[in-house]
Design a protein around this motif. Structure first.
Motif, PDB file in Angstrom:
ATOM      1  N   GLN A 265      -7.443   2.861  -2.455  1.00 31.16           N
ATOM      2  CA  GLN A 265      -6.868   1.909  -1.509  1.00 31.16           C
ATOM      3  C   GLN A 265      -7.640   1.921  -0.187  1.00 31.16           C
ATOM      4  N   GLU A 266      -7.954   3.134   0.275  1.00 31.68           N
ATOM      5  CA  GLU A 266      -8.701   3.257   1.525  1.00 31.68           C
ATOM      6  C   GLU A 266     -10.065   2.594   1.409  1.00 31.68           C
ATOM      7  N   LYS A 267     -10.728   2.806   0.273  1.00 28.49           N
ATOM      8  CA  LYS A 267     -12.042   2.186   0.035  1.00 28.49           C
ATOM      9  C   LYS A 267     -11.936   0.664   0.038  1.00 28.49           C
TER      10      LYS A 267
ATOM     11  N   TYR B 284     -11.466  -2.271  -7.740  1.00 31.43           N
ATOM     12  CA  TYR B 284     -10.243  -1.511  -7.508  1.00 31.43           C
ATOM     13  C   TYR B 284      -9.304  -1.606  -8.716  1.00 31.43           C
TER      14      TYR B 284
ATOM     15  N   TRP C  90       0.811  -1.221   0.000  1.00 38.83           N
ATOM     16  CA  TRP C  90       0.000   0.000   0.000  1.00 38.83           C
ATOM     17  C   TRP C  90       0.843   1.270   0.000  1.00 38.83           C
TER      18      TRP C  90
ATOM     19  N   ARG D 256      -9.566  -1.201   1.534  1.00 43.83           N
ATOM     20  CA  ARG D 256      -9.258  -1.672   2.885  1.00 43.83           C
ATOM     21  C   ARG D 256     -10.506  -1.720   3.763  1.00 43.83           C
ATOM     22  N   ASN D 257     -11.400  -0.738   3.547  1.00 41.47           N
ATOM     23  CA  ASN D 257     -12.615  -0.658   4.358  1.00 41.47           C
ATOM     24  C   ASN D 257     -13.727  -1.554   3.841  1.00 41.47           C
ATOM     25  N   GLY D 258     -13.449  -2.263   2.738  1.00 43.04           N
ATOM     26  CA  GLY D 258     -14.452  -3.151   2.189  1.00 43.04           C
ATOM     27  C   GLY D 258     -15.565  -2.448   1.438  1.00 43.04           C
ATOM     28  N   GLU D 259     -15.353  -1.197   1.069  1.00 42.64           N
ATOM     29  CA  GLU D 259     -16.393  -0.432   0.375  1.00 42.64           C
ATOM     30  C   GLU D 259     -16.419  -0.728  -1.123  1.00 42.64           C
TER      31      GLU D 259
END
Length: 588
Positions: free
Chosen positions: A565-567, A578, A508, A569-572
């Motif tokens: 990446q943040e999305k 991705y 990441w 990681r948060n499972g969004e």
């Protein structure tokens, strides 16, 4: 070695020669030229036999032979014994048979190298090509030494031979023309004028004969046994058309052509313009050939530039921070980057290799799989060891091949800098050059047209080999370049069968804006350096603005990737979403 390597990467260890030695053939025979007392070329049939006996050298001849020829027979025998060992000659006599018409006697050492070739073929039980002839003496080290009468000898063999081998350094011959004038009755003036003739050019134009210089008996033997061939005779063909698109390689060629056009347009250089014109005329389906010519046009058009090693080092640093999304492109990019860093070359070429490496990285696409880089590192170490052996074995047969030695050095330097793909590919290139220096069988050349390669780059190299063969005529260096490209294609396809695929999972911290910026900066750096020297302050300002725009765009892309990446990681968003969105960002 690991699974599959002994057969695939121990490059063609079962030689054609080993197979042929199991098949009985007739006594070795070849036709060589001589000159008579009037310096007219005549033909001599030479046959060599090993017969049960007492270790003698026997001669049967029509016509008579002189002392110099007898000395050459013994020198040829000594050369072959030094090469092959003396065991095979124990309890045997060596019989040389000479047969000629149109001359009363034969003398001189000009058949010495041919006798050594003939004796090698008899010892190895191998046939000699009837379309090859040669002239040249031989010394105790197996070197082909210079002789007289090369031009009339070429004329003598032209009726039956397609290739005529001559000693190294004798492609130019000095002859004389006579003119007669009669200023007044009873007075005749004869004027003799020296005239230098390029024998290969003259023979090709006059007799359609390919004349090749050779330095050693081993080199001559390769031609007589079909390893080196005249492509005009072996492969009479028109360039084939291809329907399969090599999208990425074609995109790279387009970038290279545009860059060459921008540089050559302001350079006003004849050589670079010639390369550019050739690149534009390359037919569709040969993108690597076009890119190669465009590279030459770009390099020859440039006169000065600044040091770009710091940029190359930064590109190397960023390359190591992200595992390959597309191992094929990453490997080719690393190879060019190693050339920019380590290759001994002019500075303009070094800069352009950097630009090509950056372009290749921008074309790398992130897919759902990567490769095990630990396996790549192990393979690189193994292939360097194997390449050393292959290069050394080739040197014993065909002499030193500088390109193979240089590629091996690049492999070692790349390994030291942990450029494992570059180390692996440079080692494979060393093997390809070593094999190319020994030539190839006619069957192998023809197989190039039938066996399409799996990966796009390997297929591009195969097509480049076909194009070079089409253009080669009897030029040995062009044929060797074609063989190198063909062997390279084989090895590229084969090595990727050894690599284990892994799911692609980027670190990441690696996908920051600096990573994306360096790709753009790598492309722009050299262009800016050139414009500094050519176009003055206005051009510098324009280039600086372009760089600023590139950095801002790269930073924006980097922030967008960090957001995705943040999305993830948060499972969004899903992994598939991705990857799809990252691909779209690449296209901006």
């Amino acid at each position: 070695m690991g699974k599959g390597q002994s057969g695939v990467l121990r490059f063609r260890q079962v030689s054609l020669l080993a197979l042929l030695m199991l098949i009985p053939v007739a006594a070795a025979t070849l036709t060589v030229p001589a000159v008579d007392s009037n310096m007219k070329g005549v033909l001599v049939e030479l046959t060599c036999e090993l017969v049960p006996g007492q270790g003698r050298v026997l001669v049967t001849t029509e016509p008579y032979i002189g002392v110099s020829t007898q000395e050459s027979e013994r020198t040829a025998l000594a050369v072959v014994k030094a090469s092959e060992g003396s065991e095979d000659f124990e309890g045997k006599d060596v019989l040389f048979i000479f047969s000629a018409e149109g001359t009363a006697s034969i003398d001189g050492g000009s058949a010495g190298a041919a006798m050594a070739v003939c004796l090698l073929a008899e010892l190895r039980n191998q046939s000699l090509s009837p379309g090859v002839s040669m002239t040249g003496g031989v010394d105790m080290l197996g070197r082909v030494v210079q002789v007289g009468g090369v031009l009339p000898k070429a004329g003598a063999v032209a009726d039956f031979a397609r290739v005529f081998l001559i000693p190294a350094g004798q492609q130019r011959s000095l002859t004389y023309t006579k003119t007669f004038t009669t200023p007044r009755e009873g007075i005749y003036i004869e004027e003799v004028t020296p005239l230098e003739i390029n024998i290969p050019e003259y023979a090709a134009a006059t007799w359609n004969l390919t004349v090749v210089e050779v330095a050693s008996v081993d080199e001559a033997y390769l031609w007589f046994t079909g390893a080196w061939v005249d492509a005009r005779e072996v492969l009479q063909f028109e360039l084939p058309e291809f329907t399969r698109e090599l999208t990425g390689v074609e995109a790279l060629a387009e970038k290279a052509l545009k860059r060459a056009e921008s540089l050559v347009g302001s350079a006003n250089d004849t050589l670079s313009s010639s390369y550019l014109e050739q690149a534009k005329n390359i037919p569709a389906g040969y993108p690597y050939t076009q890119a190669n010519l465009a590279f030459l046009a770009a390099v020859t058009s440039q006169t000065s530039w600044d040091d770009v090693e710091p940029v190359a080092r930064e590109l190397l640093k960023q390359m190591k921070s992200l595992e390959p999304g597309d191992p094929y492109w990453r490997a080719e990019a690393e190879l060019r980057l190693s050339w920019a860093l380590f290759k001994e070359q002019n500075l303009m070429a070094q800069k352009d290799w950097l630009i090509i490496a950056a372009n290749m990285l921008t074309l790398e696409t992130f897919t759902n799989e990567s490769v095990d880089m630990a396996k790549v590192a192990r393979l690189a170490n193994q292939q360097i060891v194997e390449a050393k052996q292959v290069v050394e074995e080739s040197r014993m047969v065909a002499g030193q091949e500088p390109s193979a030695d240089a590629a091996l050095d690049l492999a070692l330097e790349s390994l030291e800098d942990e450029l494992y793909f570059a180390a692996l590919y440079n080692a494979l290139d060393a093997m390809a050059w070593a094999e190319a220096s020994k030539g190839a069988s006619q069957d192998y050349l023809k197989s190039m047209f039938e066996q399409e390669k799996q990966t796009d780059f390997a297929e591009a190299y195969r097509r480049h080999a076909i194009y070079l063969l089409n253009q080669a005529g009897g030029d040995r260096e062009v044929i060797k370049g074609a063989l190198f490209s063909a062997y390279r294609a084989d090895l590229r396809d084969e090595i990727f069968e050894e690599l284990d695929r892994l799911p692609w999972s980027p670190e990441w911290g690696a996908l920051d804006w600096k990573w994306l910026a360096i790709l753009g900066l790598g492309v722009y750096v050299a262009r800016d350096l050139v414009t500094k020297n050519r176009k003055g302050a206005t051009a510098r300002k324009t280039s600086a603005t372009a760089e600023q725009d590139m950095v801002l765009l790269a930073e924006a892309k980097g922030k967008a990737v960090a957001f995705l990446q943040e999305k993830l990681r948060n499972g969004e968003i899903t992994r598939e979403a991705y990857i799809r969105l990252v691909r779209k960002l690449e296209g901006l």
